[in-house]
Design a protein around this motif. Structure first.
Motif, PDB file in Angstrom:
ATOM      1  N   GLY A   1      -8.834  34.677  12.836  1.00 18.32           N
ATOM      2  CA  GLY A   1      -8.501  34.387  14.220  1.00 18.32           C
ATOM      3  C   GLY A   1      -7.867  33.036  14.471  1.00 18.32           C
ATOM      4  N   LYS A   2      -7.599  32.311  13.399  1.00 19.59           N
ATOM      5  CA  LYS A   2      -7.011  30.979  13.541  1.00 19.59           C
ATOM      6  C   LYS A   2      -5.678  30.903  12.811  1.00 19.59           C
ATOM      7  CE  LYS A   2     -11.323  28.448  14.143  1.00 19.59           C
ATOM      8  NZ  LYS A   2     -12.134  27.268  13.693  1.00 19.59           N
ATOM      9  N   GLU A   3      -4.907  29.899  13.166  1.00 16.39           N
ATOM     10  CA  GLU A   3      -3.628  29.691  12.494  1.00 16.39           C
ATOM     11  C   GLU A   3      -3.847  29.041  11.129  1.00 16.39           C
ATOM     12  OE1 GLU A   3      -0.731  29.066  16.393  1.00 16.39           O
ATOM     13  OE2 GLU A   3      -1.069  27.425  14.991  1.00 16.39           O
ATOM     14  N   ARG A   4      -2.876  29.224  10.268  1.00 13.94           N
ATOM     15  CA  ARG A   4      -2.919  28.572   8.963  1.00 13.94           C
ATOM     16  C   ARG A   4      -2.809  27.063   9.169  1.00 13.94           C
ATOM     17  NH1 ARG A   4       0.279  31.406   4.133  1.00 13.94           N
ATOM     18  NH2 ARG A   4      -0.916  33.083   5.131  1.00 13.94           N
ATOM     19  N   GLU A   5      -3.676  26.329   8.503  1.00 15.77           N
ATOM     20  CA  GLU A   5      -3.687  24.887   8.681  1.00 15.77           C
ATOM     21  C   GLU A   5      -3.558  24.152   7.356  1.00 15.77           C
ATOM     22  OE1 GLU A   5      -7.308  23.363  10.343  1.00 15.77           O
ATOM     23  OE2 GLU A   5      -8.550  24.081   8.692  1.00 15.77           O
ATOM     24  N   PHE A   6      -2.945  23.006   7.428  1.00 17.63           N
ATOM     25  CA  PHE A   6      -2.750  22.152   6.266  1.00 17.63           C
ATOM     26  C   PHE A   6      -4.090  21.605   5.774  1.00 17.63           C
ATOM     27  CE2 PHE A   6      -0.830  19.095   3.523  1.00 17.63           C
ATOM     28  CZ  PHE A   6      -1.543  17.918   3.677  1.00 17.63           C
ATOM     29  N   VAL A   7      -4.231  21.559   4.444  1.00 16.96           N
ATOM     30  CA  VAL A   7      -5.435  20.994   3.839  1.00 16.96           C
ATOM     31  C   VAL A   7      -5.092  19.747   3.023  1.00 16.96           C
ATOM     32  CG1 VAL A   7      -7.325  21.386   2.207  1.00 16.96           C
ATOM     33  CG2 VAL A   7      -6.605  23.219   3.762  1.00 16.96           C
ATOM     34  N   ALA A   8      -4.172  19.903   2.064  1.00 21.01           N
ATOM     35  CA  ALA A   8      -3.849  18.788   1.172  1.00 21.01           C
ATOM     36  C   ALA A   8      -2.499  19.036   0.515  1.00 21.01           C
ATOM     37  CB  ALA A   8      -4.927  18.634   0.102  1.00 21.01           C
ATOM     38  N   SER A   9      -1.881  17.954   0.066  1.00 25.59           N
ATOM     39  CA  SER A   9      -0.618  18.087  -0.663  1.00 25.59           C
ATOM     40  C   SER A   9      -0.503  16.978  -1.691  1.00 25.59           C
ATOM     41  CB  SER A   9       0.568  18.058   0.293  1.00 25.59           C
ATOM     42  OG  SER A   9       0.653  16.795   0.937  1.00 25.59           O
ATOM     43  N   ILE A  10       0.427  17.184  -2.629  1.00 26.13           N
ATOM     44  CA  ILE A  10       0.627  16.222  -3.705  1.00 26.13           C
ATOM     45  C   ILE A  10       2.093  16.229  -4.105  1.00 26.13           C
ATOM     46  CG2 ILE A  10       0.034  17.929  -5.487  1.00 26.13           C
ATOM     47  CD1 ILE A  10      -1.357  15.618  -7.014  1.00 26.13           C
ATOM     48  N   GLY A  11       2.615  15.062  -4.474  1.00 23.06           N
ATOM     49  CA  GLY A  11       3.999  14.949  -4.852  1.00 23.06           C
ATOM     50  C   GLY A  11       4.291  15.551  -6.212  1.00 23.06           C
ATOM     51  N   TRP A  12       5.572  15.607  -6.556  1.00 24.38           N
ATOM     52  CA  TRP A  12       5.991  16.324  -7.744  1.00 24.38           C
ATOM     53  C   TRP A  12       5.475  15.718  -9.035  1.00 24.38           C
ATOM     54  CZ3 TRP A  12       9.856  14.512 -11.363  1.00 24.38           C
ATOM     55  CH2 TRP A  12      10.350  13.233 -11.059  1.00 24.38           C
ATOM     56  N   ARG A  13       5.234  14.432  -9.066  1.00 23.41           N
ATOM     57  CA  ARG A  13       4.707  13.787 -10.271  1.00 23.41           C
ATOM     58  C   ARG A  13       3.241  13.434 -10.126  1.00 23.41           C
ATOM     59  NH1 ARG A  13       8.671   8.939 -11.769  1.00 23.41           N
ATOM     60  NH2 ARG A  13       7.168   8.760 -13.472  1.00 23.41           N
ATOM     61  N   GLY A  14       2.601  14.000  -9.117  1.00 23.90           N
ATOM     62  CA  GLY A  14       1.262  13.549  -8.795  1.00 23.90           C
ATOM     63  C   GLY A  14       1.382  12.351  -7.874  1.00 23.90           C
ATOM     64  N   GLY A  15       0.286  11.895  -7.350  1.00 21.39           N
ATOM     65  CA  GLY A  15       0.350  10.812  -6.387  1.00 21.39           C
ATOM     66  C   GLY A  15       0.862  11.323  -5.052  1.00 21.39           C
ATOM     67  N   ARG A  16       1.093  10.409  -4.136  1.00 13.34           N
ATOM     68  CA  ARG A  16       1.534  10.768  -2.778  1.00 13.34           C
ATOM     69  C   ARG A  16       0.635  11.864  -2.204  1.00 13.34           C
ATOM     70  NH1 ARG A  16       6.913   8.815  -1.718  1.00 13.34           N
ATOM     71  NH2 ARG A  16       6.819   9.982   0.222  1.00 13.34           N
ATOM     72  N   GLU A  17      -0.659  11.748  -2.490  1.00 11.99           N
ATOM     73  CA  GLU A  17      -1.607  12.731  -1.972  1.00 11.99           C
ATOM     74  C   GLU A  17      -1.773  12.559  -0.466  1.00 11.99           C
ATOM     75  OE1 GLU A  17      -4.043  12.101  -6.104  1.00 11.99           O
ATOM     76  OE2 GLU A  17      -5.181  12.264  -4.243  1.00 11.99           O
ATOM     77  N   ASN A  18      -1.975  13.677   0.180  1.00 20.57           N
ATOM     78  CA  ASN A  18      -2.094  13.689   1.633  1.00 20.57           C
ATOM     79  C   ASN A  18      -3.174  14.701   1.991  1.00 20.57           C
ATOM     80  OD1 ASN A  18      -1.525  13.069   4.260  1.00 20.57           O
ATOM     81  ND2 ASN A  18       0.433  14.127   4.325  1.00 20.57           N
ATOM     82  N   TYR A  19      -4.046  14.325   2.907  1.00 22.75           N
ATOM     83  CA  TYR A  19      -5.163  15.201   3.267  1.00 22.75           C
ATOM     84  C   TYR A  19      -5.291  15.321   4.781  1.00 22.75           C
ATOM     85  CZ  TYR A  19      -6.597  14.365  -1.560  1.00 22.75           C
ATOM     86  OH  TYR A  19      -6.626  14.280  -2.930  1.00 22.75           O
ATOM     87  N   SER A  20      -5.789  16.459   5.216  1.00 19.57           N
ATOM     88  CA  SER A  20      -6.124  16.596   6.619  1.00 19.57           C
ATOM     89  C   SER A  20      -7.379  15.773   6.895  1.00 19.57           C
ATOM     90  CB  SER A  20      -6.365  18.058   6.975  1.00 19.57           C
ATOM     91  OG  SER A  20      -7.575  18.512   6.409  1.00 19.57           O
ATOM     92  N   ASP A  21      -7.555  15.406   8.137  1.00 15.83           N
ATOM     93  CA  ASP A  21      -8.733  14.618   8.513  1.00 15.83           C
ATOM     94  C   ASP A  21     -10.011  15.393   8.224  1.00 15.83           C
ATOM     95  OD1 ASP A  21      -7.205  13.128  11.471  1.00 15.83           O
ATOM     96  OD2 ASP A  21      -7.073  12.608   9.340  1.00 15.83           O
ATOM     97  N   ASN A  22      -9.938  16.719   8.307  1.00 16.04           N
ATOM     98  CA  ASN A  22     -11.128  17.547   8.111  1.00 16.04           C
ATOM     99  C   ASN A  22     -11.678  17.488   6.699  1.00 16.04           C
ATOM    100  OD1 ASN A  22     -10.955  18.422  10.759  1.00 16.04           O
ATOM    101  ND2 ASN A  22      -9.798  20.258  10.241  1.00 16.04           N
ATOM    102  N   VAL A  23     -10.824  17.196   5.727  1.00 16.33           N
ATOM    103  CA  VAL A  23     -11.271  17.248   4.329  1.00 16.33           C
ATOM    104  C   VAL A  23     -11.167  15.903   3.627  1.00 16.33           C
ATOM    105  CG1 VAL A  23     -10.505  19.653   4.248  1.00 16.33           C
ATOM    106  CG2 VAL A  23      -9.031  17.860   3.297  1.00 16.33           C
ATOM    107  N   GLN A  24     -10.563  14.936   4.271  1.00 20.48           N
ATOM    108  CA  GLN A  24     -10.420  13.603   3.675  1.00 20.48           C
ATOM    109  C   GLN A  24     -11.768  13.094   3.177  1.00 20.48           C
ATOM    110  OE1 GLN A  24      -7.379  11.555   3.651  1.00 20.48           O
ATOM    111  NE2 GLN A  24      -8.638  10.405   2.215  1.00 20.48           N
ATOM    112  N   GLY A  25     -11.794  12.651   1.931  1.00 19.48           N
ATOM    113  CA  GLY A  25     -13.019  12.119   1.345  1.00 19.48           C
ATOM    114  C   GLY A  25     -13.903  13.166   0.690  1.00 19.48           C
ATOM    115  N   ARG A  26     -13.611  14.429   0.911  1.00 20.06           N
ATOM    116  CA  ARG A  26     -14.407  15.519   0.310  1.00 20.06           C
ATOM    117  C   ARG A  26     -13.595  16.337  -0.683  1.00 20.06           C
ATOM    118  NH1 ARG A  26     -16.153  19.579   3.344  1.00 20.06           N
ATOM    119  NH2 ARG A  26     -14.499  19.423   4.925  1.00 20.06           N
ATOM    120  N   PHE A  27     -12.325  16.511  -0.428  1.00 26.14           N
ATOM    121  CA  PHE A  27     -11.445  17.315  -1.272  1.00 26.14           C
ATOM    122  C   PHE A  27     -10.496  16.397  -2.043  1.00 26.14           C
ATOM    123  CE2 PHE A  27     -11.388  21.486   1.412  1.00 26.14           C
ATOM    124  CZ  PHE A  27     -12.772  21.489   1.433  1.00 26.14           C
TER     125      PHE A  27
END
Length: 124
Positions: free
Chosen positions: A42-68
């Motif tokens: 019942g919900k829209e698809r939401e962003f969780v995390a991403s990573i750049g092509w060589r690793g690094g440049r990690e990005n997290y949603s506020d909901n999972v930051q520090g846990r994932f």
């Protein structure tokens, strides 16, 4: 590009799961950013995390930051999502995706290819 996500299942609140997303042998994802999204009923698809092509440049949603934690192994053509301190609200189908770019954003439209999804259920 074919992506195979695995590692989902049932976990208790506070527990951990590790998701994997492997690209088919005939393709490479080493030049692309990678992302994880999730979709609860019942919900829209939401962003969780991403990573750049060589690793690094990690990005997290506020909901999972520090846990994932997102990581990748370009030799194995695989990206991972380590999920710790799971909460019932983390319950969803989790999708991996290949970005159109070397670095991955938060928008669904930034991604060109999607895996089939793996179910994660967290019980309280």
């Amino acid at each position: 590009v074919q992506l195979q996500a695995s590692g989902g299942g049932l976990a208790q609140a506070g527990g951990s799961l590790r998701l994997s997303c492997a690209a088919s042998r005939r393709t490479t994802i080493s030049n692309n950013g990678m992302g994880w999204f999730r979709q609860a009923p019942g919900k829209e698809r939401e962003f969780v995390a991403s990573i750049g092509w060589r690793g690094g440049r990690e990005n997290y949603s506020d909901n999972v930051q520090g846990r994932f934690t997102v990581s990748r192994d370009n030799i194995k053509n695989t990206v991972y999502l380590q999920m710790n301190s799971l909460k019932p609200e983390d319950t969803a189908v989790y999708y991996c995706a290949v970005s159109r770019f070397a670095y991955a954003g938060r928008s669904v439209g930034d991604y060109a290819y999607w895996g089939q999804g793996t179910q994660v259920t967290v019980s309280s």
